[in-house]
Design a protein around this motif. Structure first.
Motif, PDB file in Angstrom:
ATOM      1  N   GLU A  17      25.139  -3.331 -44.812  1.00  0.00           N
ATOM      2  CA  GLU A  17      25.597  -2.119 -45.500  1.00  0.00           C
ATOM      3  C   GLU A  17      26.790  -2.435 -46.401  1.00  0.00           C
ATOM      4  N   PHE A  18      27.719  -3.249 -45.902  1.00  0.00           N
ATOM      5  CA  PHE A  18      28.858  -3.663 -46.722  1.00  0.00           C
ATOM      6  C   PHE A  18      28.383  -4.406 -47.970  1.00  0.00           C
ATOM      7  N   GLU A  19      27.442  -5.316 -47.798  1.00  0.00           N
ATOM      8  CA  GLU A  19      26.941  -6.090 -48.943  1.00  0.00           C
ATOM      9  C   GLU A  19      26.254  -5.197 -49.962  1.00  0.00           C
ATOM     10  N   LYS A  20      25.690  -4.087 -49.493  1.00  0.00           N
ATOM     11  CA  LYS A  20      25.038  -3.141 -50.389  1.00  0.00           C
ATOM     12  C   LYS A  20      26.060  -2.255 -51.109  1.00  0.00           C
ATOM     13  N   THR A  21      27.077  -1.784 -50.392  1.00  0.00           N
ATOM     14  CA  THR A  21      28.034  -0.828 -50.964  1.00  0.00           C
ATOM     15  C   THR A  21      29.302  -1.480 -51.517  1.00  0.00           C
ATOM     16  N   GLY A  22      29.689  -2.637 -50.960  1.00  0.00           N
ATOM     17  CA  GLY A  22      30.938  -3.274 -51.352  1.00  0.00           C
ATOM     18  C   GLY A  22      32.170  -2.604 -50.772  1.00  0.00           C
ATOM     19  N   ASP A  23      31.978  -1.622 -49.906  1.00  0.00           N
ATOM     20  CA  ASP A  23      33.083  -0.876 -49.299  1.00  0.00           C
ATOM     21  C   ASP A  23      33.520  -1.557 -48.003  1.00  0.00           C
ATOM     22  N   ASP A  24      34.779  -2.018 -47.955  1.00  0.00           N
ATOM     23  CA  ASP A  24      35.288  -2.702 -46.764  1.00  0.00           C
ATOM     24  C   ASP A  24      35.191  -1.840 -45.511  1.00  0.00           C
ATOM     25  N   ASN A  25      35.208  -0.519 -45.649  1.00  0.00           N
ATOM     26  CA  ASN A  25      35.086   0.367 -44.486  1.00  0.00           C
ATOM     27  C   ASN A  25      33.730   0.252 -43.800  1.00  0.00           C
ATOM     28  N   ASP A  26      32.729  -0.295 -44.491  1.00  0.00           N
ATOM     29  CA  ASP A  26      31.395  -0.468 -43.911  1.00  0.00           C
ATOM     30  C   ASP A  26      31.257  -1.762 -43.117  1.00  0.00           C
ATOM     31  N   ARG A  27      32.240  -2.666 -43.239  1.00  0.00           N
ATOM     32  CA  ARG A  27      32.178  -3.948 -42.520  1.00  0.00           C
ATOM     33  C   ARG A  27      32.342  -3.728 -41.017  1.00  0.00           C
ATOM     34  N   PRO A  28      31.846  -4.679 -40.222  1.00  0.00           N
ATOM     35  CA  PRO A  28      32.102  -4.599 -38.780  1.00  0.00           C
ATOM     36  C   PRO A  28      33.603  -4.606 -38.529  1.00  0.00           C
ATOM     37  N   GLY A  29      34.059  -3.702 -37.642  1.00  0.00           N
ATOM     38  CA  GLY A  29      35.489  -3.575 -37.409  1.00  0.00           C
ATOM     39  C   GLY A  29      35.952  -3.988 -36.033  1.00  0.00           C
ATOM     40  N   VAL A  30      35.348  -3.435 -35.018  1.00  0.00           N
ATOM     41  CA  VAL A  30      35.782  -3.717 -33.645  1.00  0.00           C
ATOM     42  C   VAL A  30      34.627  -3.412 -32.689  1.00  0.00           C
ATOM     43  N   ILE A  31      34.636  -4.118 -31.585  1.00  0.00           N
ATOM     44  CA  ILE A  31      33.695  -3.857 -30.494  1.00  0.00           C
ATOM     45  C   ILE A  31      34.523  -3.326 -29.340  1.00  0.00           C
ATOM     46  N   THR A  32      34.171  -2.145 -28.835  1.00  0.00           N
ATOM     47  CA  THR A  32      34.851  -1.649 -27.647  1.00  0.00           C
ATOM     48  C   THR A  32      33.897  -1.779 -26.472  1.00  0.00           C
ATOM     49  N   LEU A  33      34.434  -2.242 -25.373  1.00  0.00           N
ATOM     50  CA  LEU A  33      33.651  -2.362 -24.144  1.00  0.00           C
ATOM     51  C   LEU A  33      34.354  -1.575 -23.044  1.00  0.00           C
ATOM     52  N   GLN A  34      33.641  -0.647 -22.458  1.00  0.00           N
ATOM     53  CA  GLN A  34      34.173   0.107 -21.344  1.00  0.00           C
ATOM     54  C   GLN A  34      34.391  -0.879 -20.197  1.00  0.00           C
ATOM     55  N   THR A  35      35.454  -0.710 -19.449  1.00  0.00           N
ATOM     56  CA  THR A  35      35.855  -1.668 -18.418  1.00  0.00           C
ATOM     57  C   THR A  35      34.703  -2.053 -17.498  1.00  0.00           C
ATOM     58  N   ASP A  36      33.938  -1.075 -17.035  1.00  0.00           N
ATOM     59  CA  ASP A  36      32.834  -1.371 -16.120  1.00  0.00           C
ATOM     60  C   ASP A  36      31.751  -2.217 -16.787  1.00  0.00           C
ATOM     61  N   ASP A  37      31.559  -2.045 -18.096  1.00  0.00           N
ATOM     62  CA  ASP A  37      30.585  -2.864 -18.825  1.00  0.00           C
ATOM     63  C   ASP A  37      31.110  -4.282 -19.042  1.00  0.00           C
ATOM     64  N   TRP A  38      32.439  -4.420 -19.191  1.00  0.00           N
ATOM     65  CA  TRP A  38      33.056  -5.720 -19.450  1.00  0.00           C
ATOM     66  C   TRP A  38      32.916  -6.644 -18.247  1.00  0.00           C
ATOM     67  N   VAL A  39      33.104  -6.126 -17.047  1.00  0.00           N
ATOM     68  CA  VAL A  39      33.063  -6.943 -15.837  1.00  0.00           C
ATOM     69  C   VAL A  39      31.663  -7.545 -15.690  1.00  0.00           C
ATOM     70  N   GLY A  40      31.592  -8.837 -15.722  1.00  0.00           N
ATOM     71  CA  GLY A  40      30.316  -9.536 -15.571  1.00  0.00           C
ATOM     72  C   GLY A  40      29.505  -9.682 -16.853  1.00  0.00           C
ATOM     73  N   PHE A  41      30.003  -9.123 -17.971  1.00  0.00           N
ATOM     74  CA  PHE A  41      29.278  -9.228 -19.240  1.00  0.00           C
ATOM     75  C   PHE A  41      29.438 -10.645 -19.764  1.00  0.00           C
ATOM     76  N   ARG A  42      28.357 -11.306 -20.055  1.00  0.00           N
ATOM     77  CA  ARG A  42      28.399 -12.704 -20.473  1.00  0.00           C
ATOM     78  C   ARG A  42      28.196 -12.796 -21.981  1.00  0.00           C
ATOM     79  N   LEU A  43      29.305 -12.666 -22.705  1.00  0.00           N
ATOM     80  CA  LEU A  43      29.307 -12.735 -24.153  1.00  0.00           C
ATOM     81  C   LEU A  43      30.127 -13.958 -24.547  1.00  0.00           C
ATOM     82  N   PRO A  44      29.612 -14.815 -25.427  1.00  0.00           N
ATOM     83  CA  PRO A  44      30.364 -16.011 -25.818  1.00  0.00           C
ATOM     84  C   PRO A  44      31.553 -15.631 -26.719  1.00  0.00           C
ATOM     85  N   ILE A  45      32.692 -15.437 -26.096  1.00  0.00           N
ATOM     86  CA  ILE A  45      33.881 -14.971 -26.799  1.00  0.00           C
ATOM     87  C   ILE A  45      34.872 -16.104 -27.014  1.00  0.00           C
TER      88      ILE A  45
END
Length: 98
Positions: A17-45
């Motif tokens: 969407e950003f590449e289509k519009t050129g608007d920085d507001n359309d870029r990925p900004g942040v990922i929020t994870l609720q605490t219960d979802d975070w525990v045991g979540f295996r994401l390569p961080i």
């Protein structure tokens, strides 16, 4: 609960969407994870410096029991007070491998 594949799909859609519009507001900004979802979540961080925070593919991850698990655009994150400064460009899955 969200999966890594779903996160990747959302990040890629936001980047497209950003590449289509050129608007920085359309870029990925942040990922929020609720605490219960975070525990045991295996994401390569990574966390290369405390000021950068936890990142996946360059996108900051905020863990909180007060937020739902979701992927926000930069515009959405700023409007909700879910700052992720400094923002970084989305990295490829291969480049994000820890």
């Amino acid at each position: 609960m969200i999966t890594q594949a779903e996160i990747d799909t959302l990040l890629e859609a936001m980047q497209a969407e950003f590449e289509k519009t050129g608007d920085d507001n359309d870029r990925p900004g942040v990922i929020t994870l609720q605490t219960d979802d975070w525990v045991g979540f295996r994401l390569p961080i990574s966390c290369t410096a405390i000021w950068r925070g936890i990142r996946y593919r360059g996108i900051r991850i905020n863990v909180s029991r007060e937020r739902e698990t979701r992927v926000w655009t930069r515009g959405e994150a700023l409007a909700a007070g879910e700052g992720a400064e400094p923002y970084e460009d989305l990295r490829s899955v291969a480049d994000a491998a820890v």
